[in-house]
Design an enzyme around this catalytic site. Structure first.
Site, PDB file in Angstrom:
ATOM      1  N   ASP A 297       0.849  -1.184   0.000  1.00 14.60           N
ATOM      2  CA  ASP A 297       0.000   0.000   0.000  1.00 14.60           C
ATOM      3  C   ASP A 297       0.887   1.237   0.000  1.00 14.60           C
ATOM      4  O   ASP A 297       1.723   1.408   0.877  1.00 14.60           O
ATOM      5  CB  ASP A 297      -0.881  -0.045   1.260  1.00 14.60           C
TER       6      ASP A 297
ATOM      7  N   ASP B 260      -3.319   2.643  -5.920  1.00  8.36           N
ATOM      8  CA  ASP B 260      -2.233   2.755  -4.943  1.00  8.36           C
ATOM      9  C   ASP B 260      -2.008   1.492  -4.124  1.00  8.36           C
ATOM     10  O   ASP B 260      -1.304   1.540  -3.124  1.00  8.36           O
ATOM     11  CB  ASP B 260      -2.477   3.941  -4.007  1.00  8.36           C
ATOM     12  N   GLU B 261      -2.612   0.366  -4.506  1.00  3.97           N
ATOM     13  CA  GLU B 261      -2.312  -0.838  -3.740  1.00  3.97           C
ATOM     14  C   GLU B 261      -2.409  -2.109  -4.584  1.00  3.97           C
ATOM     15  O   GLU B 261      -3.108  -2.148  -5.599  1.00  3.97           O
ATOM     16  CB  GLU B 261      -3.212  -0.946  -2.507  1.00  3.97           C
TER      17      GLU B 261
END
Length: 399
Positions: free
Chosen positions: A10, A125-126
């Site tokens: 993350d 974003d992860e």
DNA sequence: TCTGGGGTCCTAGGACCC
DNA sequence: TCTGGGGTCCTAGGACCC
């Protein structure tokens, strides 16, 4: 089944951190990203920059991301900008630049892929990464049973930093559910490795809503029932949970609280739907703002059409979504007699959906959605699509 | 002065077919 | 007059996630 090692990676305060890369003078200050009409920084004559601050913002919008300094003031994502301004009037406000974030997103994912290629995309974003078959994953040293995993994680984190200049946090456990929780335990720039053996000490004390899939509604109900932590949830009678939450969700709650999750890391998924929606600057009414609405609606259909074309899909259902001034949502959708991609067809069918909507109330949002997607190169022969499923005269009569 | 935009999955009722 | 079950598709709403 043999044991697995799944990582969740993350990015730390992703959008805000990307902004700090280009505005390093903002490091250490509370910074938030969001607001469609937020102002770009201006460069003064002496070369320094001047930034918009929250107190000067007027209008709709929510915080998309905030730096850790801003979070310390209670300003976190999802918070309305006006409320945020009350908490942190001097926080810097930057407009979101999704092209820039997507660029960094591609870069960090590519760098992870060089270390571990089995990656599941979970948004900008992860990611989840299956480390099970990676050489060295099970290596241990006398003082560290997870030395191999730790080395892999360090290589991933170093690669991400080299590729983007950004930090990330990593959780490694036997499954996605636990890894998602673990990556959050040591943020920012964290690394947490744990197994079921560590659950009672590290996972069970956490609030139930830290489990991915327990949202505001479920956690409020759990709290009402006297269940606050994951440990309390794990101790609850599974039969009682099923009575309270239904067979599916009740059983899932029980398993989740015990850290049971067999889901695979999925490296590719076909999209199920593509949509466009927009919130108006001010609430609009179907009658008094007819032309404004029509223009916005047509533009959304055009954008949706070009999204479909760019991604190479046709759609067999078209739907519209309205959000009214009281925040209630209404949706209508139609299954079409044929696959469509062009803006005119989308606009026509979406218009039919709209005719079936209640339009008395003021609206704050309108959206158009394409579903039942089919790859452009896999379209059925024309004629195979069959006769219309619906008598369209029905709607003319309904007005 | 509240509350973005892009998604997924689940539920549940009714239509329709065998 | 009373009475089947199963399967699939369509539609609307809602919870949840990033």
């Amino acid at each position: 089944m043999s044991a697995r090692w799944i990582a969740h990676l993350d990015m730390d305060a992703f959008y805000a951190s990307v902004e700090l890369l280009r505005y390093p003078d903002l490091r250490g200050r509370p910074v938030v990203v969001g607001g469609r009409r937020a102002h770009q920084p201006e460069v003064r004559e002496d070369g320094t920059r001047s930034y918009a601050v929250l107190r000067d913002y007027a209008g709709r919008g929510v915080i998309t991301t905030s730096t850790y300094e801003a979070r310390a003031l209670g300003v976190h994502s999802g918070l309305g900008l006006m409320k945020a301004a009350a908490l942190a009037p001097d926080a810097v406000l930057l407009p979101a630049d999704f092209d820039e974030y997507r660029l960094h997103s591609r870069n960090f994912k590519a760098s992870v892929a060089e270390v571990a290629p089995v990656i599941e995309d979970r948004g900008i974003d992860e990611i989840y990464i299956d480390l099970t078959d990676l050489p060295g994953a099970n290596d241990a040293t006398p003082d560290d049973p997870y030395a191999g995993l730790r080395d892999i994680a360090r290589r991933m984190k170093a690669g991400v930093r080299e590729a983007t200049g950004l930090s990330c946090s990593v959780g490694i456990t036997p499954n996605k559910l636990l890894s998602k929780i673990a990556s959050d335990l040591d943020k920012p720039d964290g690394l947490t490795i744990l197994t079921h053996a560590e659950m009672p000490g590290r996972i069970w004390p956490l609030p139930a809503k830290r489990i991915n899939g327990i949202g505001p509604k479920a956690s409020a109900k759990l709290e009402m029932l006297g269940v606050r932590t994951i440990g309390e949830l794990a101790a609850a009678d599974p039969q009682w949970l099923i009575e309270q939450f239904g067979a599916n969700y009740g059983q899932w709650l029980h398993r989740a609280a015990h850290g049971i999750d067999e889901r695979e890391v999925v490296t590719y998924r076909e999209p199920k739907s593509i949509s466009r929606e927009t919130t108006f600057e001010r609430d609009l009414h179907a009658r008094t703002d007819r032309e404004t609405l029509g223009g916005i609606f047509t533009k959304l259909c055009e954008q949706l059409s070009s999204d479909l074309a760019r991604k190479g899909y046709y759609a067999k259902t078209i739907g519209v979504k309205l959000r009214f001034d009281d925040f209630k949502i209404s949706t209508r959708e139609l299954t079409l007699p044929e696959y469509v991609q062009d803006a005119q067809s989308i606009r026509r069918w979406a218009g039919l959906c709209l005719k079936r909507q209640p339009l008395e109330q003021r609206m704050r949002l309108i959206g158009v959605r394409a579903g039942s997607l089919c790859k452009s190169d896999a379209l059925p022969e024309s004629g195979e699509t069959g006769a219309p499923q619906l008598d369209l005269g029905l709607f003319d009569a309904a007005g």
